[in-house]
Design an enzyme around this catalytic site. Structure first.
Site, short mmCIF file in Angstrom:
data_model
loop_
_atom_site.label_atom_id
_atom_site.label_comp_id
_atom_site.label_asym_id
_atom_site.label_seq_id
_atom_site.Cartn_x
_atom_site.Cartn_y
_atom_site.Cartn_z
N SER A 1 0.81 -1.33 0.13
CA SER A 1 0.20 -0.01 -0.13
C SER A 1 0.80 1.25 -0.02
CB SER A 1 -1.02 0.00 1.10
OG SER A 1 -1.91 -1.13 1.00
N HIS B 1 0.36 4.54 3.96
CA HIS B 1 -0.08 5.40 3.27
C HIS B 1 0.29 6.58 3.10
CE1 HIS B 1 -3.87 2.63 3.47
NE2 HIS B 1 -2.81 1.90 3.15
#
Length: 299
Positions: free
Chosen positions: A199, A245
């Site tokens: 991610s 993230h």
């Protein structure tokens, strides 16, 4: 050496140079072309006339992109093969590891060897073994099939656009350093959290596509909305490391900014130096700042 039948057939000679025999056809109009008249395309080669038509049919956005990236002399021209080879390779390696993680008995052991957590960087504070390579290996491991499938779908979609635009080496650097940035952010903001997944690297690609798209004058509203939604979702769904993230997006945006400002051939050395500097800076940050924060919190 050719047969008399081949030499007597005018279709076996370059249509622009009738004295030159050739076995190569233009992939668009299927006329015979010699080596001088061949221009590499996504598949095969095309003739000068088809190339001219292709340039005339470019959209205004494509023309602006070519001007801004410096045309043929740019260091960020599309890969000649047109195939995102690095994207496919990353997907293949990650998929193999992800499928092995699903094997009963073997999967948990693989996950344990690849995941990232702060204690593996600071043995003096946590007593765990020193295993810094986990900063990167965690990018190739996932927490389940859905996690793997969603990240690989995102990688495939983003890689189709970014890799041909940036080039293979730059795209790979962007992916790995963004993933490193995600791990560094986890070490800074949640050092006791164990994480796996691509991610951070994926968010780096999204942020890079946003910066590059804005630079060439494309409409980036859709990318911005998707990036924002995915980032906010991380705060409301348990088990998602929003820190990765955030770190991946920041690093991806920074690297894209460097690439857009050092795209000319004479700036290639500076481009390499600056990209390497970002990677080194991340390693220095993760080596010194989290221990200071952890010591101050538990002092």
């Amino acid at each position: 050496m050719t047969t008399p039948e081949f030499a007597d057939n005018r279709d076996n000679f370059c249509y622009r140079h009738p004295d030159r025999q050739s076995f190569v056809l233009c992939q668009r109009c299927l006329r015979t072309i010699c080596g001088e008249c061949q221009t590499p395309a996504a598949v095969g080669v095309i003739c000068p006339e088809c190339m001219q038509k292709e340039r005339k049919n470019r959209t205004p956005a494509q023309k602006r992109a070519e001007r801004r990236w410096g045309g043929r002399s740019s260091t960020m021209t599309a890969v000649r093969s047109g195939k995102p080879v690095v994207t496919y390779a990353l997907m293949l390696v990650t998929a193999i590891i992800g499928l092995l993680q699903l094997v009963p008995g073997l999967g948990p052991a693989i996950t344990q060897q690849l995941l990232f957590a702060g204690p593996y960087l600071y043995p003096d504070l946590f007593g765990a073994p020193f295993e810094p390579w986990r900063l990167i290996t965690a990018v190739f491991a996932h927490g389940g099939f859905i996690h793997l499938a969603l990240n690989m779908l995102a990688l495939w979609m983003l890689g189709q656009s970014l890799e041909p635009m940036l080039g293979r080496a730059r795209f790979l650097s962007l992916y790995l350093i963004s993933g490193l940035g995600g791990s560094v952010a986890v070490a800074l903001l949640a050092p006791g959290t164990a994480t796996v997944g691509a991610s951070g690297a994926i968010f780096g690609l999204m942020a890079a596509l946003l910066i590059v798209g804005r630079h060439i004058g494309a409409n980036v509203t859709g990318i911005l909305v998707i990036l924002g939604i995915n980032f906010v979702v991380g705060f409301f769904i348990g088990g998602i490391a929003w820190q990765a993230h955030l770190g991946g997006a920041i690093v991806g945006a920074l690297l894209a900014f460097i690439l857009t400002r050092t795209r000319r051939r004479e700036q290639r050395t500076w481009q390499i130096v600056l990209i390497a500097a970002v990677a080194v800076a991340l390693l220095v940050i993760v080596a010194f700042i989290p221990p200071l924060l952890i010591t101050s919190i538990y002092a």
